[in-house]
Structures are given as C-alpha cells and as structure tokens.
Enzyme design. Structure first.
Site, PDB file in Angstrom:
ATOM      1  N   GLY A 205      -4.792  -1.916  -0.639  1.00 55.57           N
ATOM      2  CA  GLY A 205      -3.749  -0.914  -0.812  1.00 55.57           C
ATOM      3  C   GLY A 205      -4.018   0.411  -0.118  1.00 55.57           C
ATOM      4  O   GLY A 205      -3.299   1.392  -0.348  1.00 55.57           O
TER       5      GLY A 205
ATOM      6  N   ARG B  10       5.449  10.164   3.400  1.00 55.32           N
ATOM      7  CA  ARG B  10       6.582   9.919   4.282  1.00 55.32           C
ATOM      8  C   ARG B  10       7.888  10.244   3.549  1.00 55.32           C
ATOM      9  O   ARG B  10       7.973  10.093   2.332  1.00 55.32           O
ATOM     10  CB  ARG B  10       6.610   8.462   4.744  1.00 55.32           C
ATOM     11  CG  ARG B  10       5.270   7.932   5.196  1.00 55.32           C
ATOM     12  CD  ARG B  10       5.365   6.601   5.876  1.00 55.32           C
ATOM     13  NE  ARG B  10       5.748   5.498   5.014  1.00 55.32           N
ATOM     14  CZ  ARG B  10       5.732   4.218   5.386  1.00 55.32           C
ATOM     15  NH1 ARG B  10       5.356   3.899   6.618  1.00 55.32           N
ATOM     16  NH2 ARG B  10       6.074   3.249   4.557  1.00 55.32           N
TER      17      ARG B  10
ATOM     18  N   ARG C  96       0.829  -1.209   0.000  1.00 59.71           N
ATOM     19  CA  ARG C  96       0.000   0.000   0.000  1.00 59.71           C
ATOM     20  C   ARG C  96       0.862   1.258   0.000  1.00 59.71           C
ATOM     21  O   ARG C  96       0.386   2.355   0.298  1.00 59.71           O
ATOM     22  CB  ARG C  96      -0.926   0.004   1.209  1.00 59.71           C
ATOM     23  CG  ARG C  96      -0.199  -0.063   2.525  1.00 59.71           C
ATOM     24  CD  ARG C  96      -1.152  -0.107   3.678  1.00 59.71           C
ATOM     25  NE  ARG C  96      -0.441  -0.466   4.902  1.00 59.71           N
ATOM     26  CZ  ARG C  96      -1.038  -0.689   6.052  1.00 59.71           C
ATOM     27  NH1 ARG C  96      -2.334  -0.578   6.135  1.00 59.71           N
ATOM     28  NH2 ARG C  96      -0.343  -1.011   7.124  1.00 59.71           N
TER      29      ARG C  96
ATOM     30  N   ASP D 103      10.865  -7.082   7.726  1.00 60.20           N
ATOM     31  CA  ASP D 103      10.482  -6.151   6.663  1.00 60.20           C
ATOM     32  C   ASP D 103      10.135  -4.777   7.216  1.00 60.20           C
ATOM     33  O   ASP D 103       9.864  -3.850   6.448  1.00 60.20           O
ATOM     34  CB  ASP D 103       9.305  -6.708   5.852  1.00 60.20           C
ATOM     35  CG  ASP D 103       8.098  -7.029   6.719  1.00 60.20           C
ATOM     36  OD1 ASP D 103       8.190  -7.972   7.505  1.00 60.20           O
ATOM     37  OD2 ASP D 103       7.077  -6.334   6.597  1.00 60.20           O
TER      38      ASP D 103
ATOM     39  N   LYS E 104       1.779   6.426   1.519  1.00 60.22           N
ATOM     40  CA  LYS E 104       1.245   5.224   2.163  1.00 60.22           C
ATOM     41  C   LYS E 104      -0.275   5.312   2.140  1.00 60.22           C
ATOM     42  O   LYS E 104      -0.854   6.231   2.722  1.00 60.22           O
ATOM     43  CB  LYS E 104       1.742   5.108   3.601  1.00 60.22           C
ATOM     44  CG  LYS E 104       1.268   3.842   4.321  1.00 60.22           C
ATOM     45  CD  LYS E 104       1.867   3.764   5.707  1.00 60.22           C
ATOM     46  CE  LYS E 104       1.409   2.506   6.449  1.00 60.22           C
ATOM     47  NZ  LYS E 104       1.999   2.419   7.810  1.00 60.22           N
TER      48      LYS E 104
END
EC number: 2.7.7.-
Length: 527
Positions: free
Chosen positions: A152, A202, A120, A278, A139
C-alpha cells in the site's frame, strides 16, 4: 534512502519560511470551516471500505502546490496548520472528511484483471470549493482491502514524478488530476530494491474510472451499477439526465472528452505508459502517473514503460487504445440501457462514434497551431505528417523542433539556412528538411503570415520545457540526499513551460537536448 532535509520547503512565490517541521508558526487556514460533501463514500459499503490510513514514519514536507491549493480555495500556507502534516502523511484526517478506499476492476494490458481497487490510495473525502467540488486523495498511505498482498505504499521516486508531472500537465492546459502536496518519509519499502516511502496528495473533481463501471457489470451488481451511473451524472454530467438514455449520453460525453485528451497527449508528445481501463478517467482527465514519459527523439513506436514488453501502450498506439478502452466501458453500460441487449449495444456503439470524429479534428487543430497556421487548408495534414516522418527518420528531438520552428522566417529570397534558423541544426538530412521547409514557407506566405505575430502564437502552444525523464531524475537524486531545492525549483519552471530561460545558467540544460546518460533511464510499473 531519504536523508534529513537540508533545505526547507519554500512554497513558490513566497519569501523563505521556517522549516515545515517547525509548526510554531500558524496559518489562518481553518479546516473546521471546510464543507465536506463525501458523495462517493455516501454510496455505501458496496462501493468501497471506510477506513483510516496508515501513516508513514517521521513524515516531512517535500513540496506543496500553491496553484492546486488555490483550486481548493486554500491559502498557500495551509500546510503550516498543526493538523496538516499528519493528515497528509496517512494519519488522522481533517475533521469532517470521510476516508474511503473504493473498489473497481478493469482490463490490464488488454486482459481482464478482475477486482482491483484503491490498493494504495485513500479518498480523504470530497470538499466544496469556489471552483466546484473536489475530491482529495492520498496515494501511498498504506494497505487497504484492495492492496492484493502489496504494502500500500508509494516510493519517493514515483511520487516525485507524479507531483512534477501533475504540475507540468496542468500548466500545459491538459486535463489532469492535480498534486496538492508531497510528503517524504524514511519508511523503507521493497521494490526492485529497498527504497523510501512518500505520500502524494492528489485532487480532482472525481477519481472515478472506467473500471468502476466494469466492476459492477462484471459482478452482475446491476443495482449498484445504476447507482454509480446516477451518482456520476448527478455530480458531474447533469446534462445527461435529460437524455432518453442517460447511460448512452454519458458514454457519448466520455467519448468526446477522451478523444480530446488523446489529442492533447499526442500533440505534446506525452506517453502515459499504462492505459489500462482502471487508469482511464470518466471525466477525461490524465490520471495515475506511473511509468509516463515525454518524447525526446521522435519515435512513433516509443515505449515509455519498461514493463510493457509488447508495446501495447506505445506512443502511436495511444489513440487506438483510448478507443479500445471506450468499447470496454460501453460493454459495462449495456445493462443500464432501457432496451434489449442487442439494441442497447447498437445505441452504445453509436455513442462511441464521436471519438472517431473528435480526435482527428482536435489533433489537426492542435498541430496546425503548433505550426502557427491561422487558416485551415486541405494540404495542412500532409505538411504535418511529412514533418513527423522526417523527424522520425532520425529521431529528431520532438519538443525542440516545434519550439524552434517559431523562428522560421518567411521573407522571399532567403537561403534555407537563413529562413530556417536554429531548427535546421536538429536535422541530419538537411536536404530533406530544406525541401519540407520550402513547402512550409510557401504555406505561410499563402495566408499572409507575419513572422513576429506567428512566433508569439507558436511560443504560446509549443513548450520550451517539458518534464523529461532526466530532469525528474535530477530532482529524485537530490531529494534522496535531503535536498528538495531541485524538486521545488523544477516544479516552478514546469508551471511556466512556455517561458525561455537563456540567462538562467542553473537550468539552461532543461531546454536543451537531453544528455547521453538520459538514454539509460528506464521507468516501469514498479512504484
């Protein structure tokens, strides 16, 4: 549901502006002048998929960060540019950017999860700035090839939490990704219930994770693995290029950065909640604010993520998980070491050792600073650990304890009550606290501590305000009703976490004990 805005966005530190949906005013910001580098996208299709986002409907600005914009060299009113809202809602992106969804894999809750990727998230690109290259990522901008049958999207509540916590962590001096902007939308998404969507913008020097390396190692794509190594070293860790074994040097650098990050988390009482490989930054940044939380009552076993049924990522386990995750990264780097596999594993194992050295030293230094101790002494660790045990016995508030300790007086002849000041009121077992306080006062006298100067030092490292769950919840509930003033006011306070606000009646509760209803709040992996 997200109601229409009743309060316009007013960037912090500025006079009131027209509603951000009114673009009749313009800004001097010129996106055509941005110098896009897009180095990750230039690695090629093996590393992800070039694509455009899927914009949310009826987007509206909810918040922007002047500080994050300044890191990019952008003016505070950049968001007023006619292209800005669409670009940050998942629509047509800035000229020169190269939107790209990256592929990675990873271990989730200690189990190999296989291929993951930006399900996403969408990397708009990498732009050169006065502070060095910065990647800009959305995001919640829609499905990608890595969405794994999900939509997503990101929901409003989690997006507000990420925006606020990014601001809070940056102000606390903790390495972190930044949140540039927050866009809301009436677009509906289904989680445990129907919620509205949002998009967070971000920024970071890089969003590359441990899982990027794991992906290519696991799939025996060793040429791509080496290409990724070269990219990270050349772009972010050039000193590693001079080493005899660049992959080993990279792991040592990542080990040190991760150790320092874990020390910062523990010292401030921050719980990440989902420390999967991750979600671990190759640059030692706090990344992916999902079910995070700051400690209220001190509980070493605190689990901030309702989805973490076994407590793998409990507060006290975070340093150990950081170590575990580094081992997973080391395994992924074995093919890149120019030596037989067994020798390569040994070299990488040695590169992990700085973590075990750096973490306790960094944490001890941070905790001594929290106690206002200017000189290191052998007995300091016991003094710190005994205080933590005393706090844990009755779950004394973590943030308030450290903040109020600065008011301890070390003059001779004072009663325990007079020496302690307001911190004593937090402890149920007064006798046990008084015994510890006596040792602390003796320690302060031993180094000739001056109370006034020590208080100044302690109040610069012990925040008066952290993003407690109930404060984030207040901002979420108000934003759902169309009022963004709570969100933006709270963001402004979090940018100055060490300031006292005894005269601000609206926010006096932000630096007090949490209300009883806060105990019922839960956060999970759903967002």
């Amino acid at each position: 549901m997200l109601a229409p805005l009743t309060t316009p966005l007013t960037p912090p530190g500025t006079s009131p502006e027209p509603s951000p949906t009114d673009l009749s005013g313009t800004t001097a910001f010129d996106p055509a002048g941005l110098r896009w580098l897009n180095r990750h996208a230039s690695l090629g299709p093996t590393f992800g998929r070039a694509m455009q986002g899927q914009p949310v409907s009826e987007p509206q600005w909810l918040a922007t960060s002047d500080a994050a914009a300044a890191e990019l060299g952008w003016p505070a009113d950049w968001w007023r540019h006619p292209l800005a809202l669409a670009a940050h809602a998942g629509g047509p992106s800035w000229p020169g950017s190269a939107p790209f969804a990256t592929v990675y894999s990873g271990h989730q809750f200690g189990v190999w999860a296989g291929q993951l990727g930006d399900g996403r998230a969408l990397l708009l690109g990498e732009v050169d700035t006065p502070h060095g290259p910065r990647e800009i990522q959305l995001k919640g901008s829609g499905m990608t090839p890595y969405s794994r049958r999900a939509d997503g999207r990101a929901v409003l509540r989690s997006s507000i939490r990420e925006y606020l916590c990014s601001e809070a962590m940056a102000a606390l001096g903790i390495p972190t990704t930044r949140a540039l902007a927050l866009v809301g939308s009436p677009t509906l998404v289904r989680r445990e219930e129907i919620e509205t969507a949002a998009v967070v913008t971000r920024t970071a020097p890089s969003f590359i994770r441990f899982g990027h390396f794991e992906h290519f190692c696991h799939h025996d794509q060793h040429a791509a693995l080496r290409q990724l190594l070269d990219h990270v070293i050349d772009a972010h860790l050039p000193a590693c290029r001079e080493a005899a074994q660049p992959a080993v040097a990279l792991l040592e650098s990542v080990s040190r950065r991760t150790a320092e990050l874990m020390a910062h988390w523990q010292a401030v009482g921050f719980c990440h909640g989902v420390m999967n490989t991750d979600n671990m930054s190759i640059l030692g940044l706090t990344i992916d604010y999902g079910p995070f939380g700051f400690l209220d009552g001190f509980d070493p076993g605190h689990i901030c993520n309702h989805s973490d049924e076994r407590g793998r990522y409990a507060y006290a386990r975070q340093p150990q998980i950081g170590w575990w995750n580094l081992h997973a990264l080391a395994q992924a780097l074995i093919p890149l070491v120019d030596a037989p596999a067994e020798q390569a594993a040994d070299l990488l194992g040695e590169a992990l050792q700085p973590y075990r050295e750096v973490f306790p030293v960094a944490l001890d230094a941070l905790m001594r600073a929290k106690l206002g101790l200017a000189i290191e002494r052998p007995e300091d660790r016991a003094l710190i650990e005994d205080l933590l045990q005393l706090m844990a016995s009755t779950r004394v508030d973590y943030t308030l304890t450290w903040r109020r300790l600065s008011q301890v007086r070390s003059a001779a002849g004072l009663s325990a009550e007079a020496a302690a000041g307001p911190v004593r009121d937090l402890f149920v077992d007064r006798a046990a606290f008084d015994a510890w306080l006596s040792r602390y006062v003796d320690r302060l006298r031993a180094e000739g501590s001056e109370d006034a100067l020590r208080r100044l030092r302690m109040d610069r490292v012990n925040p008066a305000l952290v993003l407690r769950n109930h404060l984030a919840e207040e901002a979420i509930r108000a934003a759902r009703d169309g009022d963004t003033s709570v969100l933006n006011d709270l963001a402004g306070l979090l940018r100055q976490p060490y300031d006292e606000r005894p005269d601000d009646a609206r926010w006096r509760h932000a630096t007090a004990l949490p209300p009883d209803w806060a105990q019922g709040l839960e956060v999970s992996c759903s967002s």
